[in-house]
Design a protein around this motif. Structure first.
Motif, PDB file in Angstrom:
ATOM      1  N   ASP A 216     -10.511  -6.550  -1.127  1.00  0.00           N
ATOM      2  CA  ASP A 216     -10.678  -4.493  -0.971  1.00  0.00           C
ATOM      3  C   ASP A 216      -9.144  -4.306  -2.232  1.00  0.00           C
ATOM      4  O   ASP A 216      -9.294  -3.491  -3.401  1.00  0.00           O
ATOM      5  CB  ASP A 216     -10.159  -4.376   0.608  1.00  0.00           C
ATOM      6  N   GLN A 245      -0.690  -7.388   7.549  1.00  0.00           N
ATOM      7  CA  GLN A 245      -1.398  -6.842   7.661  1.00  0.00           C
ATOM      8  C   GLN A 245      -2.675  -7.232   7.757  1.00  0.00           C
ATOM      9  O   GLN A 245      -3.474  -6.008   8.099  1.00  0.00           O
ATOM     10  CB  GLN A 245      -1.106  -5.359   6.592  1.00  0.00           C
ATOM     11  N   ILE A 247      -4.702  -7.656   5.592  1.00  0.00           N
ATOM     12  CA  ILE A 247      -4.940  -7.106   3.771  1.00  0.00           C
ATOM     13  C   ILE A 247      -6.779  -8.047   3.594  1.00  0.00           C
ATOM     14  O   ILE A 247      -6.293  -9.271   3.224  1.00  0.00           O
ATOM     15  CB  ILE A 247      -3.999  -6.456   3.350  1.00  0.00           C
ATOM     16  N   LYS A 288     -10.942  -1.779  -4.309  1.00  0.00           N
ATOM     17  CA  LYS A 288     -10.497  -0.339  -4.452  1.00  0.00           C
ATOM     18  C   LYS A 288      -9.364  -0.202  -4.655  1.00  0.00           C
ATOM     19  O   LYS A 288      -9.654   1.778  -4.862  1.00  0.00           O
ATOM     20  CB  LYS A 288     -10.649  -0.054  -2.554  1.00  0.00           C
ATOM     21  N   GLN A 289      -8.285  -0.312  -5.053  1.00  0.00           N
ATOM     22  CA  GLN A 289      -6.873  -0.781  -5.169  1.00  0.00           C
ATOM     23  C   GLN A 289      -7.043  -2.068  -5.958  1.00  0.00           C
ATOM     24  O   GLN A 289      -6.751  -3.313  -5.983  1.00  0.00           O
ATOM     25  CB  GLN A 289      -6.174  -0.673  -3.873  1.00  0.00           C
ATOM     26  N   LEU A 330       3.163   1.103   3.577  1.00  0.00           N
ATOM     27  CA  LEU A 330       3.247   0.528   5.119  1.00  0.00           C
ATOM     28  C   LEU A 330       4.378   0.857   5.425  1.00  0.00           C
ATOM     29  O   LEU A 330       4.568   0.870   6.936  1.00  0.00           O
ATOM     30  CB  LEU A 330       3.233  -1.180   5.002  1.00  0.00           C
TER      31      LEU A 330
ATOM     32  N   LYS B 228      -4.168   6.050  -0.717  1.00  0.00           N
ATOM     33  CA  LYS B 228      -5.304   4.862   0.726  1.00  0.00           C
ATOM     34  C   LYS B 228      -4.565   4.366   1.282  1.00  0.00           C
ATOM     35  O   LYS B 228      -4.155   3.879   1.361  1.00  0.00           O
ATOM     36  CB  LYS B 228      -6.423   5.037  -0.530  1.00  0.00           C
ATOM     37  N   LEU B 230      -5.711   1.782   3.576  1.00  0.00           N
ATOM     38  CA  LEU B 230      -6.868  -0.117   3.679  1.00  0.00           C
ATOM     39  C   LEU B 230      -5.663  -1.512   4.480  1.00  0.00           C
ATOM     40  O   LEU B 230      -7.216  -1.850   4.769  1.00  0.00           O
ATOM     41  CB  LEU B 230      -6.896  -0.581   2.511  1.00  0.00           C
ATOM     42  N   ARG B 232      -5.394  -2.258   7.562  1.00  0.00           N
ATOM     43  CA  ARG B 232      -6.149  -2.243   9.345  1.00  0.00           C
ATOM     44  C   ARG B 232      -5.783  -2.855  10.468  1.00  0.00           C
ATOM     45  O   ARG B 232      -4.803  -3.755  10.383  1.00  0.00           O
ATOM     46  CB  ARG B 232      -7.590  -2.709   9.026  1.00  0.00           C
TER      47      ARG B 232
END
Lengths: 479, 232
Positions: A216, A245, A247, A288-289, A330, B228, B230, B232
């Motif tokens: 992502d 996280q 991610i 996305k980023q 975060l 955004k 992101l 999760r």
């Protein structure tokens, strides 16, 4: 600013320090034959197509506000390192060839013929400017010496005086995709090594994915982050955060460079080319980023130039954030689990990197660009102190190695340019027991590592911001 | 002499207006290719307007840079403004009471203007950095404005001039109906230096006045980040 050594003019150094220039430019390995004609034509082109330059050249009233603001001037007292004097090397030529006053009364208005010795001064003093914009903060009209330096360098380039270090870096990017010329296999190898190191140290299998099309997030780092100290510790810190996280992120062999040295020489075409390359890679990976890592001018280019280069397409296809904005988000949502006790023996200060502090933005409010990095450090460490107010935030001193000056032959200039920052640092070391200085710029980190020992300071004082945060990250076992 | 001054005034006025219009148009025509605001930069148009107002009204950046230059520079600009307002007497069709009320503040401002100009000149001469960057025109500009100020003060206190007749002359200029300018060498000097200042305005650093508003450093804004989620 009592700590700074001089505000008085000293005699000009002779010969003054110059960078090495490429030997392949021009007809006989240097200045091209019709250089004067070419240079004036190029300047004319610039003043007709660049409003900032035109307004800056016209508007200066010689009030002197900037004269004691440049770290190079404060370091060596060379009068041509006063920002306005540096600007006047071009302003004089502009007046001589492009204004009525300079055509008819050159002596009266300080207009200058473009002679070979003036060109010598350009090639010296436009490479003793790190394009840090400190002077512009104090200018009542916001005249930005960096813009003028960029134009000066682009004209020098056009007549065959091309600075070796910047062009070597640009050739590497063009050939391989990053400043250091690391090929894909070497990057993959390095990342594998990092995974092993982190596993050994923490017992947790933190991944450093490369070219992962499921990701992502694309992390775009300066290539120094792949191996240099303390840069790589920042990358490790980022990986730990992503791991904690959960991610899905990746690095890229294609877009393996956040830096954009084309900015330093005002080379629009190359800058745009590199930007499009990053964009294409991000689109190919389908992220996305895009997170821009700890590199000062990379973030300036990303936040200030990308939108204009790629149109609004860039923001429509993916988001571009600074890594600090990402981590701060975060933190703000209370998602980061940090163990501050690991830093109990440290007292940390923060060096605002010039390109971030004066040439970019972060977060939602204008001053977030100063607040966010500090909030991250304070979240990770109990002991945070700031240096003197007139040396931080928008007043920050350049490290002395920015803007394409991070090359050995300029060491004398780099050391004297670093001295204002170092004396502010010495103050907080002496008075508040500071042990480490964090930065968010690859050039700052390399520069301080080289020059701190020259001031009898430990080179390991300089650390990456995400190293401090990453070291405090509580790692869950296997995910 | 009246005719000469009339011609000079028309000529200087024409140069000023055409020059500024030409400069402003040329700035407006040249593109700004990228975002170049000096951070911390506003993220809204209101913020930009506020930034420009703070700079234009209070010289905020100059204040951060150097308190003496700021003090002299700021006093000079505001004193000049008050002095100019005092001169409305010479260009308003009827003698307005509020214009007459500006006489006293105008007289005080004239002294402040001269004092601050001397301060600026002193800095130019005695601060080595400022001396180094100064060209002949920088001194000339200060001296020219000083000359205007000093001749003005001399006309006010030492060599009085018939201000009603002077007023007739300036109103005449505006009606294209020439009357006689009082015979007064100091007045001639005062007016000649004003004509010179007005005529060089578009070709000199005085263009910083309209020029400033085109400075991308202060008139641009940054977009605000939308983040955004992101994780999760």
């Amino acid at each position: 600013m009592g700590s700074v050594s001089t505000r008085k003019i000293k005699p000009r150094k002779s010969p003054s320090v110059k960078p090495n220039f490429c030997s392949d430019g021009g007809q006989s390995g240097g200045l091209v034959e019709n250089w004067q004609e070419l240079a004036i034509a190029k300047l004319g082109e610039e003043v007709r197509s660049n409003r900032a330059l035109r307004v800056f050249l016209d508007s200066c009233v010689k009030c002197g506000a900037c004269t004691d603001k440049c770290h190079y001037f404060l370091g060596d007292g060379d009068p041509l390192n006063m920002p306005v004097a540096r600007q006047d090397l071009i302003r004089g030529v502009y007046r001589r060839y492009f204004t009525a006053a300079g055509k008819f009364f050159p002596k009266f208005v300080g207009a200058l013929d473009l002679t070979e010795s003036l060109l010598e001064d350009w090639s010296t003093y436009y490479y003793q400017c790190s394009e840090c914009r400190r002077c512009s903060v104090y200018c009542p009209f916001g005249i930005d010496t960096a813009e003028i330096t960029m134009v000066g360098r682009s004209i020098l380039d056009a007549v065959g005086i091309r600075q070796n270090y910047i062009h070597t870096v640009l050739d590497n990017v063009n050939r391989v995709g990053n400043n250091l010329g690391m090929i894909g296999a070497a990057i993959a190898d390095t990342l594998e090594g990092l995974e092993e190191d982190v596993l050994e140290e923490t017992g947790v299998n933190v991944k450093f994915p490369l070219d992962d099309t499921d990701a992502d997030v694309l992390l775009l780092v300066p290539s120094a982050d792949l191996f240099a100290e303390p840069h790589v510790d920042g990358l490790i810190g980022c990986a730990k955060i992503f791991h904690q996280q959960g991610i899905r992120w990746t690095l890229s062999t294609e877009a393996s460079e956040a830096a954009n040295f084309a900015l330093f020489i005002g080379d629009d075409e190359k800058m745009q080319q590199m930007t499009r390359h990053v964009r294409d890679t991000a689109l190919k990976l389908g992220v996305k980023q895009v997170l821009v890592g700890e590199c000062g001018h990379a973030w300036r280019v990303a936040s200030s130039y990308w939108p204009d280069i790629t149109g609004n397409g860039l923001t429509a296809d993916f988001e571009t954030l600074h890594i600090c904005e990402f981590t701060y988000d975060l933190l703000r949502k209370n998602r980061l689990q940090l163990d501050r006790s690991v830093h109990n023996n440290k007292v940390i200060t923060f060096h605002d990197s010039c390109n971030v502090a004066r040439g970019s933005r972060m977060g939602e409010y204008p001053r977030d660009v100063y607040r966010i990095p500090r909030a991250l450090l304070q979240a990770a460490c109990d002991n945070f102190v700031d240096m003197a107010p007139d040396t931080i935030c928008e007043h920050t001193f350049c490290c002395g190695g920015g803007g394409g000056l991070l090359t050995d032959e300029l060491m004398e200039v780099r050391v004297s340019g670093a001295s204002p920052r170092v004396s502010a640092l010495e103050d907080v070391i002496a008075n508040q027991g500071v042990t480490h200085m964090a930065a968010i710029c690859a050039i700052c980190k390399s520069q301080f590592r080289s020059v701190l020992p020259k001031f009898d300071l430990d080179m390991n004082m300089i650390v990456s911001l995400h190293q401090i945060v990453g070291d405090a990250v509580v790692l869950n076992s296997e995910t | 002499m009246s005719a000469t001054f009339a011609i000079l005034f028309y000529l200087a006025g024409l140069i000023l207006i055409c020059g500024i219009v030409w400069k402003v148009l040329s700035y407006a025509r040249i593109p700004v290719r990228y975002l170049l605001p000096i951070a911390p930069a506003p993220q809204s148009s209101g913020g930009v307007a506020l930034r420009i107002l703070r700079e234009a009204l209070f010289f905020e950046s100059l204040f951060k840079a150097n308190k003496w230059t700021w003090l002299f520079g700021w006093i000079f600009h505001y004193a000049l403004l008050v002095v100019l307002l005092r001169h409305l007497f010479f260009v308003t069709w009827s003698i307005e009471p509020w214009v007459v009320m500006l006489f006293f503040p105008g007289d005080v401002a004239a002294w402040l203007m001269i004092g601050s100009l001397l301060g600026l000149l002193g800095r130019r001469i005695f601060v080595d950095r400022v001396r180094y960057i100064s060209t002949v025109s920088d001194y000339a500009m200060l001296i020219l404005i000083l000359l205007i100020g000093i001749t003005g003060v001399v006309l006010r206190y030492r060599v009085p001039v018939d201000i009603m007749a002077t007023r007739e002359f300036t109103l005449g200029l505006m009606k294209f109906d020439l009357t006689d300018l009082p015979r007064n060498v100091v007045l001639y000097l005062h007016l000649a230096s004003v004509v010179a200042l007005v005529a060089v305005f578009p070709f000199s650093k005085l263009i910083h006045f309209p020029g400033y508003f085109f400075s991308p450093s202060h008139n641009q804004k940054y977009p605000t980040a939308k983040m955004k989620d992101l994780s999760r």
